[in-house]
Design an enzyme around this catalytic site. Sequence first.
Site, PDB file in Angstrom:
ATOM      1  CE1 TYR A  56     -49.220 -58.935   8.413  1.00 40.76           C
ATOM      2  CE2 TYR A  56     -51.445 -59.813   8.598  1.00 40.76           C
ATOM      3  CZ  TYR A  56     -50.578 -58.873   8.101  1.00 40.76           C
ATOM      4  OH  TYR A  56     -51.047 -57.855   7.309  1.00 40.76           O
TER       5      TYR A  56
ATOM      6  CG  ASN B 159     -63.138 -60.816   7.150  1.00 38.30           C
ATOM      7  OD1 ASN B 159     -62.837 -59.623   7.053  1.00 38.30           O
ATOM      8  ND2 ASN B 159     -64.354 -61.221   7.460  1.00 38.30           N
ATOM      9  CB  ILE B 160     -56.559 -62.913   6.721  1.00 36.82           C
ATOM     10  CG1 ILE B 160     -56.430 -62.258   8.101  1.00 36.82           C
ATOM     11  CG2 ILE B 160     -56.289 -61.893   5.621  1.00 36.82           C
ATOM     12  CD1 ILE B 160     -55.025 -61.711   8.386  1.00 36.82           C
ATOM     13  CG  ASP B 161     -61.860 -64.814   9.831  1.00 36.11           C
ATOM     14  OD1 ASP B 161     -62.159 -63.618  10.065  1.00 36.11           O
ATOM     15  OD2 ASP B 161     -62.625 -65.596   9.238  1.00 36.11           O
TER      16      ASP B 161
ATOM     17  CG  HIS C 247     -57.764 -58.063   1.251  1.00 36.17           C
ATOM     18  ND1 HIS C 247     -58.578 -57.176   1.923  1.00 36.17           N
ATOM     19  CD2 HIS C 247     -57.731 -57.630  -0.024  1.00 36.17           C
ATOM     20  CE1 HIS C 247     -58.988 -56.237   1.089  1.00 36.17           C
ATOM     21  NE2 HIS C 247     -58.501 -56.488  -0.104  1.00 36.17           N
TER      22      HIS C 247
ATOM     23  CB  CYS D  76     -42.655 -69.919  -1.981  1.00 39.19           C
ATOM     24  SG  CYS D  76     -41.086 -69.720  -2.822  1.00 39.19           S
TER      25      CYS D  76
ATOM     26  CG  LEU E 281     -72.803 -52.156  14.719  1.00 39.22           C
ATOM     27  CD1 LEU E 281     -74.041 -52.972  15.002  1.00 39.22           C
ATOM     28  CD2 LEU E 281     -71.620 -52.695  15.527  1.00 39.22           C
ATOM     29  CD  GLU E 282     -70.926 -47.637  14.060  1.00 38.62           C
ATOM     30  OE1 GLU E 282     -70.786 -48.215  15.140  1.00 38.62           O
ATOM     31  OE2 GLU E 282     -71.314 -46.470  13.943  1.00 38.62           O
TER      32      GLU E 282
HETATM   33  C1  BV8 Z   1     -54.244 -52.730  -4.886  1.00 40.64           C
HETATM   34  C2  BV8 Z   1     -54.188 -57.142   4.846  1.00 40.64           C
HETATM   35  C3  BV8 Z   1     -53.351 -52.674  -7.108  1.00 40.64           C
HETATM   36  C4  BV8 Z   1     -54.721 -58.343   5.498  1.00 40.64           C
HETATM   37  C5  BV8 Z   1     -55.463 -55.408   3.860  1.00 40.64           C
HETATM   38  C6  BV8 Z   1     -58.447 -47.642  -6.112  1.00 40.64           C
HETATM   39  C7  BV8 Z   1     -58.313 -48.831  -6.851  1.00 40.64           C
HETATM   40  C8  BV8 Z   1     -57.356 -49.774  -6.475  1.00 40.64           C
HETATM   41  C9  BV8 Z   1     -56.537 -49.546  -5.373  1.00 40.64           C
HETATM   42  C10 BV8 Z   1     -56.660 -48.379  -4.640  1.00 40.64           C
HETATM   43  C11 BV8 Z   1     -57.615 -47.425  -5.007  1.00 40.64           C
HETATM   44  N1  BV8 Z   1     -57.529 -46.409  -4.110  1.00 40.64           N
HETATM   45  C12 BV8 Z   1     -56.580 -46.684  -3.195  1.00 40.64           C
HETATM   46  C13 BV8 Z   1     -56.015 -47.851  -3.488  1.00 40.64           C
HETATM   47  C14 BV8 Z   1     -54.897 -48.467  -2.745  1.00 40.64           C
HETATM   48  C15 BV8 Z   1     -55.307 -49.325  -1.571  1.00 40.64           C
HETATM   49  C16 BV8 Z   1     -56.435 -48.755  -0.761  1.00 40.64           C
HETATM   50  O1  BV8 Z   1     -57.597 -49.106  -0.966  1.00 40.64           O
HETATM   51  N2  BV8 Z   1     -56.105 -47.908   0.189  1.00 40.64           N
HETATM   52  C17 BV8 Z   1     -57.111 -47.366   1.074  1.00 40.64           C
HETATM   53  C18 BV8 Z   1     -56.578 -47.290   2.497  1.00 40.64           C
HETATM   54  C19 BV8 Z   1     -57.547 -46.020   0.516  1.00 40.64           C
HETATM   55  N3  BV8 Z   1     -55.653 -50.658  -2.027  1.00 40.64           N
HETATM   56  C20 BV8 Z   1     -54.653 -51.566  -2.179  1.00 40.64           C
HETATM   57  O2  BV8 Z   1     -53.503 -51.320  -1.999  1.00 40.64           O
HETATM   58  C21 BV8 Z   1     -55.082 -52.953  -2.626  1.00 40.64           C
HETATM   59  N4  BV8 Z   1     -54.274 -53.372  -3.739  1.00 40.64           N
HETATM   60  O3  BV8 Z   1     -54.835 -51.696  -5.034  1.00 40.64           O
HETATM   61  O4  BV8 Z   1     -53.472 -53.341  -5.880  1.00 40.64           O
HETATM   62  C22 BV8 Z   1     -54.605 -52.695  -7.892  1.00 40.64           C
HETATM   63  C23 BV8 Z   1     -54.908 -51.611  -8.682  1.00 40.64           C
HETATM   64  C24 BV8 Z   1     -56.071 -51.606  -9.399  1.00 40.64           C
HETATM   65  C25 BV8 Z   1     -56.963 -52.689  -9.350  1.00 40.64           C
HETATM   66  C26 BV8 Z   1     -56.647 -53.757  -8.578  1.00 40.64           C
HETATM   67  C27 BV8 Z   1     -55.467 -53.771  -7.829  1.00 40.64           C
HETATM   68  C28 BV8 Z   1     -54.791 -54.000  -1.540  1.00 40.64           C
HETATM   69  C29 BV8 Z   1     -55.768 -53.878  -0.429  1.00 40.64           C
HETATM   70  C30 BV8 Z   1     -55.538 -55.011   0.582  1.00 40.64           C
HETATM   71  C31 BV8 Z   1     -54.755 -54.509   1.725  1.00 40.64           C
HETATM   72  N5  BV8 Z   1     -54.719 -55.480   2.809  1.00 40.64           N
HETATM   73  N6  BV8 Z   1     -55.198 -56.117   4.922  1.00 40.64           N
HETATM   74  C32 BV8 Z   1     -54.861 -58.122   6.958  1.00 40.64           C
HETATM   75  O5  BV8 Z   1     -53.895 -57.664   7.597  1.00 40.64           O
HETATM   76  O6  BV8 Z   1     -55.950 -58.435   7.444  1.00 40.64           O
HETATM   77  S1  BV8 Z   1     -56.783 -54.361   3.890  1.00 40.64           S
HETATM   78  C33 BV8 Z   1     -57.627 -54.471   5.358  1.00 40.64           C
HETATM   79  O7  BV8 Z   1     -58.764 -53.598   5.224  1.00 40.64           O
HETATM   80  C34 BV8 Z   1     -58.205 -55.848   5.607  1.00 40.64           C
HETATM   81  O8  BV8 Z   1     -57.996 -56.768   4.560  1.00 40.64           O
HETATM   82  C35 BV8 Z   1     -59.693 -55.563   5.716  1.00 40.64           C
HETATM   83  O9  BV8 Z   1     -60.425 -56.626   5.344  1.00 40.64           O
HETATM   84  C36 BV8 Z   1     -59.811 -54.425   4.774  1.00 40.64           C
HETATM   85  C37 BV8 Z   1     -61.082 -53.665   4.780  1.00 40.64           C
HETATM   86  O10 BV8 Z   1     -61.431 -53.410   6.095  1.00 40.64           O
HETATM   87  P1  BV8 Z   1     -62.882 -53.924   6.570  1.00 40.64           P
HETATM   88  O11 BV8 Z   1     -62.946 -55.391   6.390  1.00 40.64           O
HETATM   89  O12 BV8 Z   1     -63.926 -53.115   5.902  1.00 40.64           O
HETATM   90  O13 BV8 Z   1     -62.813 -53.652   8.130  1.00 40.64           O
HETATM   91  P2  BV8 Z   1     -63.029 -52.244   8.871  1.00 40.64           P
HETATM   92  O14 BV8 Z   1     -62.529 -52.432  10.259  1.00 40.64           O
HETATM   93  O15 BV8 Z   1     -62.516 -51.127   8.028  1.00 40.64           O
HETATM   94  O16 BV8 Z   1     -64.622 -52.093   8.907  1.00 40.64           O
HETATM   95  C38 BV8 Z   1     -65.408 -53.001   9.645  1.00 40.64           C
HETATM   96  C39 BV8 Z   1     -66.852 -52.652   9.356  1.00 40.64           C
HETATM   97  O17 BV8 Z   1     -67.679 -53.604   9.999  1.00 40.64           O
HETATM   98  C40 BV8 Z   1     -67.249 -51.288   9.867  1.00 40.64           C
HETATM   99  O18 BV8 Z   1     -68.014 -50.621   8.887  1.00 40.64           O
HETATM  100  C41 BV8 Z   1     -68.134 -51.607  11.093  1.00 40.64           C
HETATM  101  O19 BV8 Z   1     -69.168 -50.677  11.248  1.00 40.64           O
HETATM  102  C42 BV8 Z   1     -68.690 -52.941  10.712  1.00 40.64           C
HETATM  103  N7  BV8 Z   1     -69.042 -53.786  11.858  1.00 40.64           N
HETATM  104  C43 BV8 Z   1     -68.370 -53.927  13.030  1.00 40.64           C
HETATM  105  N8  BV8 Z   1     -68.986 -54.841  13.796  1.00 40.64           N
HETATM  106  C44 BV8 Z   1     -70.060 -55.288  13.085  1.00 40.64           C
HETATM  107  C45 BV8 Z   1     -70.097 -54.621  11.847  1.00 40.64           C
HETATM  108  N9  BV8 Z   1     -71.048 -54.838  10.921  1.00 40.64           N
HETATM  109  C46 BV8 Z   1     -71.999 -55.748  11.224  1.00 40.64           C
HETATM  110  N10 BV8 Z   1     -72.037 -56.440  12.394  1.00 40.64           N
HETATM  111  C47 BV8 Z   1     -71.082 -56.232  13.328  1.00 40.64           C
HETATM  112  N11 BV8 Z   1     -71.141 -56.913  14.491  1.00 40.64           N
END
Ligand code: BV8
Length: 233
Positions: free
Chosen positions: A58, A96-98, A113, A121, A207-208
């Site tokens: 981070y 996003n965290i920005d 997130h 804390c 984008l995709e």
């Molecule tokens: C939780 C930290 C309990 C910050 C992150 C079902 C229900 C509930 C939970 C789960 C479930 N199934 C699985 C889970 C567990 C888990 C999960 O989802 N796992 C995944 C991997 C399967 N979820 C959790 O643990 C969450 N908490 O579930 O708590 C609960 C239970 C029930 C109900 C509520 C709560 C916690 C999730 C948060 C984790 N923290 N990051 C950091 O470090 O930044 S997640 C991380 O992924 C980031 O926060 C990020 O924002 C997030 C998603 O990613 P995206 O933003 O989508 O980014 P990515 O790169 O993937 O995609 C970018 C996209 O942009 C692409 O599609 C690309 O094509 C596009 N793009 C690129 N350039 C452009 C563009 N589009 C347009 N223009 C462009 N120029």
Amino acid sequence: MPLNQYKKIVVLTGAGVSAESGIRTFRDKDGLWEKYKLEDVATLDGYKRDPALVLDFYNKRRQDFCTGDVKPNAAHYALAELEKNFDGEFLLVTQNIDNLHEQAGSKNVIHMHGELLKARCPQTNQVINWVDDMTENDLCHCCQYPENLRPHIVWFGEMPLGLDIIYHNLSQADLFIAIGTSGTVYPAAGFVEEAKSVGAYSVEVNLETSEIHSHFDKIEQGKATQVVPHIVD
Ligand code: BV8
């Protein structure tokens, strides 16, 4: 798309909305998850196992953000304008965290997130602004607990922030727009279904092809800076 026909708009953004501002996404080519294992740097277990690695992960992103030439892009500004000019109710939820949405002028933003420029804390959950590097010895001075501050980030397995407000707004939305998210992470990836269950119209800007594209009524494929200004016009 004339937006004044709607009463409540909920927008969800992901890393793709900040990509053209120079912030790396997670799952694109050269994304963050290519260099780091998610379970090492974005889980509480990873933090307990190796706090220095997680703090460094981070710190590097905070430094890149604060010292690099990272500015809001046309998509951030278009969303801020939409919020300002829209007669109905508007909520911006970001994964996003920005803070580029706020820099562009958005007011009502939920960082579900967490936020890169804040620390928390672990005892009281009090949140403070934090722009420097975090070390393993940063004691919390905002309360009486001599606890080490942690990044104000929601890791995998932790409860996202603001869910009650988000679900309340989704239950009343008549338009849901997702911008720049792969639809990989829940519960955010399920928001489109929540909105559709109450009859909202849903638009995806990406984008995709995202993992949740089939849930949307309309797909606007392209770069956020080119598409978003047009759809919010
Ligand atoms: C939780 C930290 C309990 C910050 C992150 C079902 C229900 C509930 C939970 C789960 C479930 N199934 C699985 C889970 C567990 C888990 C999960 O989802 N796992 C995944 C991997 C399967 N979820 C959790 O643990 C969450 N908490 O579930 O708590 C609960 C239970 C029930 C109900 C509520 C709560 C916690 C999730 C948060 C984790 N923290 N990051 C950091 O470090 O930044 S997640 C991380 O992924 C980031 O926060 C990020 O924002 C997030 C998603 O990613 P995206 O933003 O989508 O980014 P990515 O790169 O993937 O995609 C970018 C996209 O942009 C692409 O599609 C690309 O094509 C596009 N793009 C690129 N350039 C452009 C563009 N589009 C347009 N223009 C462009 N120029």
